[in-house]
Design a protein around this motif. Sequence first.
Motif, PDB file in Angstrom:
ATOM      1  N   UNK A   1       0.778  -1.218   0.000  1.00 32.66           N
ATOM      2  CA  UNK A   1       0.000   0.000   0.000  1.00 32.66           C
ATOM      3  C   UNK A   1       0.810   1.268   0.000  1.00 32.66           C
ATOM      4  N   UNK A   2       2.143   1.148  -0.009  1.00 33.54           N
ATOM      5  CA  UNK A   2       2.992   2.338  -0.038  1.00 33.54           C
ATOM      6  C   UNK A   2       2.716   3.129  -1.305  1.00 33.54           C
ATOM      7  N   UNK A   3       2.755   4.462  -1.175  1.00 33.84           N
ATOM      8  CA  UNK A   3       2.447   5.358  -2.277  1.00 33.84           C
ATOM      9  C   UNK A   3       3.766   5.765  -2.954  1.00 33.84           C
ATOM     10  N   UNK A   4       3.851   5.428  -4.261  1.00 36.62           N
ATOM     11  CA  UNK A   4       5.069   5.743  -5.008  1.00 36.62           C
ATOM     12  C   UNK A   4       4.742   6.766  -6.092  1.00 36.62           C
ATOM     13  N   UNK A   5       5.436   7.903  -6.057  1.00 38.18           N
ATOM     14  CA  UNK A   5       5.218   8.936  -7.045  1.00 38.18           C
ATOM     15  C   UNK A   5       5.893   8.598  -8.363  1.00 38.18           C
TER      16      UNK A   5
ATOM     17  N   UNK B   1       7.295  15.580   3.180  1.00 42.20           N
ATOM     18  CA  UNK B   1       6.036  15.976   3.840  1.00 42.20           C
ATOM     19  C   UNK B   1       5.097  14.795   4.054  1.00 42.20           C
ATOM     20  N   UNK B   2       5.490  13.592   3.621  1.00 40.62           N
ATOM     21  CA  UNK B   2       4.681  12.403   3.846  1.00 40.62           C
ATOM     22  C   UNK B   2       3.546  12.215   2.877  1.00 40.62           C
ATOM     23  N   UNK B   3       3.508  13.019   1.814  1.00 38.46           N
ATOM     24  CA  UNK B   3       2.431  12.850   0.824  1.00 38.46           C
ATOM     25  C   UNK B   3       2.644  11.606  -0.028  1.00 38.46           C
ATOM     26  N   UNK B   4       3.887  11.197  -0.217  1.00 40.32           N
ATOM     27  CA  UNK B   4       4.210   9.928  -0.861  1.00 40.32           C
ATOM     28  C   UNK B   4       5.310   9.250  -0.048  1.00 40.32           C
ATOM     29  N   UNK B   5       5.459   7.948  -0.233  1.00 36.14           N
ATOM     30  CA  UNK B   5       6.469   7.197   0.509  1.00 36.14           C
ATOM     31  C   UNK B   5       7.759   7.020  -0.283  1.00 36.14           C
TER      32      UNK B   5
END
Length: 649
Positions: free
Chosen positions: A117-121, A156-160
């Motif tokens: 579920x980690x968010x990758x930009x 800022x924690x918006x993506x991991x």
Amino acid sequence: MKNKIKAVSRNSPLAVKQAEEVFSLLPEIQFNLFTLDSYGDKHKEISLTEKIPDDFFTRELDEALLTGEADAAVHSAKDLPYPLSRGLLMAALTPAFDSRDCLVSRGGVKLKDLPAGARIGASSSERQKQIISLRKDLLPVDIRGTIGERLELINTGKIDALAVAFCALKRLGLEKNCSEILPFKTHPLQGMLAVVIKESRKDLKVLFSKIDGRRKYGRVYLVGSGSGDPELLTVKGMKILEKSHAVYYDDLIPKEILDYSRGEKFYVGKRKNLHSYSQSEIQEKLYESALKGLLTVRLKGGDPMIFGRAEEEINFLRSRGVDVEIIPGISASQSAASFYQIPLTERNISDSLAFITASHEKPEEIKTPPCGTLVYYMGSSRLKEISSALLKNGFPKDMPAALIHGMGYLSQKIEIRTVSDMADSFLSSPLIIIIGYSVKNALIRDKILYTGLNPDFIKNRIPGNVFHSPLIEIKERNPRPVIEIEKYHGIILTSRSAVNVFFKNYSLKTNQKIFAIGGGTAHEIEKWGEKSDFISEKPHSASLYQLIQEKKIFPLLYPCSSLSDNLIHQINGVEKKILYDTIEKKEIEINTEEFDGFVFTSPSTVKAFYHFFKEFPAEKIYYYMGPATEKSLLSYQVQKERMIHVQEV
């Protein structure tokens, strides 16, 4: 050239660094840099995964060049549109700085260790797809912005984590942020920088050529081989093949054409439902070959620009900075029309011509334009659909249709039908279909197979269309026989094969005489820079035997085949030297039922014919050269009334 060059780049730290990198390659030149926000920079709300304008990142910079506000623009090469705006050209493409992608993550965590579920930009759909292919449990996030802005999304924690071009980090001195190099396939121009100028600025073209990495690229030639018949290859195509380093060739290319190249050869042919490589794989191979600096040939049947998918290969290569040249070929439709004397255009009958593909997925997509002559390609499995479409759109039922299979190959055949009954044909692919009233001119003649080595000197003595497929071949003796040339007063040459093998390996001495059997052999001798002193009146051994006896010049050398057996061997003072063997081909692909007649040039061709086919069909015509060949045919019970004597030209 002006003392200073006005250069423009986009207004980001990375773009400025890239411009400075280009400037550093030309330290003797003074540059004045100014920056602009591109349309893409102004509209960061637009995702790069959507359909964006081609000049998304270049529009404002292009305008600066075209108005003269700037002399040169520096871009990340992968941001350039293809083609460039009219009036502009790429003056330089630098070698790739680093073409890899990397992962930046909080705490330096690698891709495999990121939690589900980690968010990758990722800014491109291709990167997002490759992330999912490695970790289906991760969540790609669409991002925009400068490198600094993207890194801040992690802080800022918006993506991991973030997938980004490694060259961008390195150019900004931020490579310490890289957690690992990703095994991604990246854009072919990633890491390269491009300098764009106005086409009219020849001075700048010369200047920037010094840093242009494309100078080391090879050129790619798309060469049309013609339709089957090796003699239809253009002279220019032949010359390019002779110079080539690598050849990527299609299905059905004759070996005689491939043999012009001494480079590596790679089969990339495609037939219906059977592809050795996909189109994208072929294009990648051509690109890789060009990057190696090789003169690369993409060899296609017919003409590359007629249903040859040339535009895909051209665009792919040109968009990557590779120079492409097209060598046209004679298309299957041109070849078929000429062979059967069907005018594709004819005054008062056909003043327009359409080339149409029938390889549509849906039958209703088959086109029937209102032209005087229609030529369909790839239609062997769609004859019924083509016929129905033509009738539906008002074409007369009795309009003639010529269906030509295997144009230029031994299997070539033609059927003349009409629009209404063309679907009844059983002719298979490859098939050309010519429809129109000019088809009424079609001339269909006997189909004749020439079984010897060289048909050039006999074709126009035979009333029909001559196809060449030798049943025999020449194999030189190895080791080469030792000959004391100087002890002879002359030489006897009784075939073109003997001429070529002899002069390839030996040289005559001054004042040695040459006896030639007929004009064809004498002509072959001239190709080696020699001239025959005596030529027999008729091209057979009895005539040359008489000439030798009359001239009484001995001793004479007689280089020949191991099968040679004639009156000349009985002459005192003639010494035989066997230089080669005439042997039968190991395998052939010939259906004798498809031919109306056969040409035999020697007893060895007669023997080979019987070896392969076990009979001489009674209904055929047999053309022969010389009394020895006639005798050989008669020995196989070929009827005299089925035989026609022919001579060399």
